[in-house]
Design an enzyme around this catalytic site. Structure first.
Site, PDB file in Angstrom:
ATOM      1  CB  CYS A   1      -0.737   0.031   1.242  1.00 54.48           C
ATOM      2  SG  CYS A   1      -1.761  -1.629   1.287  1.00 54.48           S
TER       3      CYS A   1
ATOM      4  CB  ALA B   1      -6.910  -5.640  -1.737  1.00 64.23           C
TER       5      ALA B   1
END
Length: 628
Positions: free
Chosen positions: A2, A51
């Site tokens: 991320c 994700a």
């Protein structure tokens, strides 16, 4: 995987949500699957999500503990999260998701700052304690995931990328001339500086805790891990080292296949990536592999061997992967330079545009990709670099010798001349001291040839490997792609640091030094063609890759740029370096630079690395510094 960022106002004024959201938006390429913002008065955390594990909303960040006391913004993967979760459940912790983020957060609840010592993986994270009003920051052992920070006007900033910090309203942009000098000496940054004055890179293997109620302009770093290459007191038989290396290597690859999205791998013709693919393809059906090659129609001589597609195709056939290739031409470097510089944020080691295209290719088919980074640095894969003669008797002699070798762009004798426009602001900088400071003061002075080589391995892991990891993170995440590095599994690294030098290198006193501007030429002349480096690793990996791959000469991931800079790309080079209006000449002397470049254009000296660095610096100034 991320992007994270955050702000702390020591004045006590509340963080404005819209400003934090604007910073977070700059990181959208790192996390296209979700975003989140958390504020608590003067403290704000933000997150962009890619994700990988638990694709549900339960994995969204910033994530809070059930009682709301702690909030985390986390970038990375902890591969032993299932083992840690089992321990934590035994201690009474209850989990609401299947992702590793919640395991990281509860590990901090249970063990505090020492939790990071239990993590086997890659990470940069921030955890805020609302009750204690403290902010905890940490980065993984090796620096696989980046974390930048800055203090300005009573505010503390941090982010996965410098761009997010720059996007905060009013943040002043100034060139750090000392960092530019450092880079143009080593073609890397060995210190924590960036090209942006005041923006620093959080050191690998460290954590820090800020008390939000006590203003400061420094982070109180604590080191929790460092490399420690050493000769074992009781060496094992070589076969025992081979068996253990094989076990740990296979374990590392299997660990890093954990994912709820598709995993592939970069595949060159080398043994490191080939071995990873060999093992990974046993556990993954229709495993995908990716290679970038080069158009060599205009190349000549030694550069004709730069394309590794044939060997990669052979490995793909052998391991039955679904293989994808891309062929790069001279114009591709020019075409991608603006985007590459924007994402890379400052030049680092090597010529990284092939990495940019390789990541672009892989991202079309996978979300996670395995890479072979780390095998060379841990197991002595660059034998021509290590000072090995007995004449080096003292540590200072060793530093002087090795320092001269690592002046990859501009030698000391020309630094003053080349940096004439800004010499008054950098004349106090001694790059030899920057080099020396890489070695910690507590490191025992070398007493034997093996000690000197272990010092070299330490140095390269702290500098060259770290630079490669920064490049790999930035250019994969530019395409929303997570890169994993099995050779940097904790257990494998701990083992590698205790393997005797004699099990990594042979022909210790006969290896020639080479010019790394010519990665194909001297490497093939060198004794490395006889497998001088990575002995144990080669014997281990011969179980995974064909014998002819093991005997192949070392080849860096580089295009035939020496030829292209004098041929198809010569107009591009001239339009930048022979343009009186180029901004790089605000910092570097116009005539001195052109004299060096002409040596390349006239065929007198290979200066491909310098030319690449000059083109990058000019583009960086145009991207990150507003025109005067």
């Amino acid at each position: 995987m991320c992007g994270i960022c955050g702000v702390l106002n020591f004045s006590g004024s509340p963080v404005l949500r819209e400003q934090l959201e604007a910073m977070n938006a700059v990181l959208a390429h790192r996390g296209p699957d979700g975003e989140g913002v958390f504020t608590d008065g003067p403290l704000g955390l933000a997150h962009r999500r890619l994700a990988i594990l638990d694709l549900s909303s339960a994995g969204q960040q910033p994530m809070l503990t059930e009682d709301g006391r702690l909030a985390i913004s986390y970038n990375g993967e902890v591969y032993n999260f299932r083992e840690l979760r089992h321990q934590l459940e035994g201690l009474g912790h209850v989990f609401r998701s299947e992702c590793d983020t919640e395991v990281v957060l509860n590990s901090y609840v249970q063990w505090g700052a020492k939790a990071v010592e239990r993590f086997n993986g890659m990470f940069a994270l921030a955890i805020y304690d609302r009750r204690e009003r403290k902010l905890f920051l940490a980065r993984d052992r090796y620096g696989i995931k980046p974390l930048y920070y800055a203090f300005q006007n009573g505010t503390f900033f941090f982010a996965s990328e410098q761009k997010a910090i720059l996007h905060y309203p009013g943040f002043a942009r100034r060139v750090d001339s000392e960092a530019v000098l450092e880079y143009f000496t080593f073609q890397n940054l060995f210190s924590d500086r960036t090209f942006l004055q005041g923006v620093r890179l959080f050191p690998a293997g460290h954590h820090a805790t800020l008390d939000c109620a006590h203003p400061t302009d420094k982070l109180p770093f604590r080191q929790y891990w460092d490399f420690h290459f050493r000769e074992p007191e009781h060496p094992l038989d070589e076969n025992e080292y081979v068996e253990e290396a094989d076990r740990l290597f296979r374990q590392a690859v299997r660990r890093q296949l954990v994912s709820d999205v598709e995993v592939g791998a970069f595949l060159s013709g080398g043994i490191d990536s080939g071995s990873i693919v060999a093992e990974a393809s046993k556990h993954t059906r229709d495993f995908k592999t990716f290679t970038c090659g080069f158009d060599l129609h205009s190349a000549s001589g030694l550069e004709l061997a730069f394309d590794e597609r044939e060997r990669a195709e052979q490995l793909s056939y052998l391991f039955k992967t679904r293989h994808y290739e891309m062929v790069l031409k001279a114009g591709d470097m020019e075409a991608c330079l603006p985007q590459l510089v924007r994402h890379l944020e400052e030049p680092r080691v090597g010529q990284s545009y092939p990495n940019y295209y390789a990541a672009h290719l892989a991202s079309k088919f996978c979300t996670v990709v395995l890479a072979g980074t780390g095998g060379d640095e841990l197991f002595a894969g660059y034998p021509w670099r290590y000072p090995r003669n007995a004449a080096t008797q003292t540590f200072d002699e060793y530093v002087d010798s090795y320092y001269l070798f690592w002046q990859r762009l501009i030698p000391n004798s020309l630094i003053k001349k080349v940096f004439r426009p800004v010499w008054g602001s950098v004349e106090h900088v001694w790059t030899r001291d920057i080099f020396r400071d890489v070695f910690p003061k507590h490191l025992a002075p070398p007493q034997s040839p093996q000690d000197f080589i272990n010092h070299s391995l330490y140095f390269e892991c702290k500098t060259f490997l770290h630079g490669l990891l920064v490049v790999e993170d930035k250019l994969t995440m530019a395409h929303g792609l997570e890169a994993r590095v099995p050779f940097l599994d904790n257990d494998l690294v701990d083992f590698a640091m205790q393997v005797p030098v004699a099990c990594k290198l042979k022909h210790i006193n006969s290896v020639q030094r080479i010019d790394e501007n010519e990665p194909g030429s001297s490497m093939r002349k060198n004794t490395f063609g006889k497998q001088d480096g990575k002995i144990i690793l080669r014997k281990c990996l011969q179980r995974h890759v064909p014998d002819d791959m093991l005997k192949a000469a070392k080849q860096g991931f580089s295009g035939p740029d020496a030829t292209w800079f004098k041929g198809e790309s010569i107009d591009f080079v001239r339009n930048v370096i022979f343009n009186d209006h180029s901004r790089l000449f605000e910092y570097l002397d116009r005539q001195a630079v052109r004299d060096l470049v002409r040596e390349h254009l006239d065929g007198k000296q290979n200066r491909r690395l310098l030319i690449w660095s000059l083109l990058n610096f000019e583009q960086w100034l145009n991207e990150f510094m507003e025109a005067a």
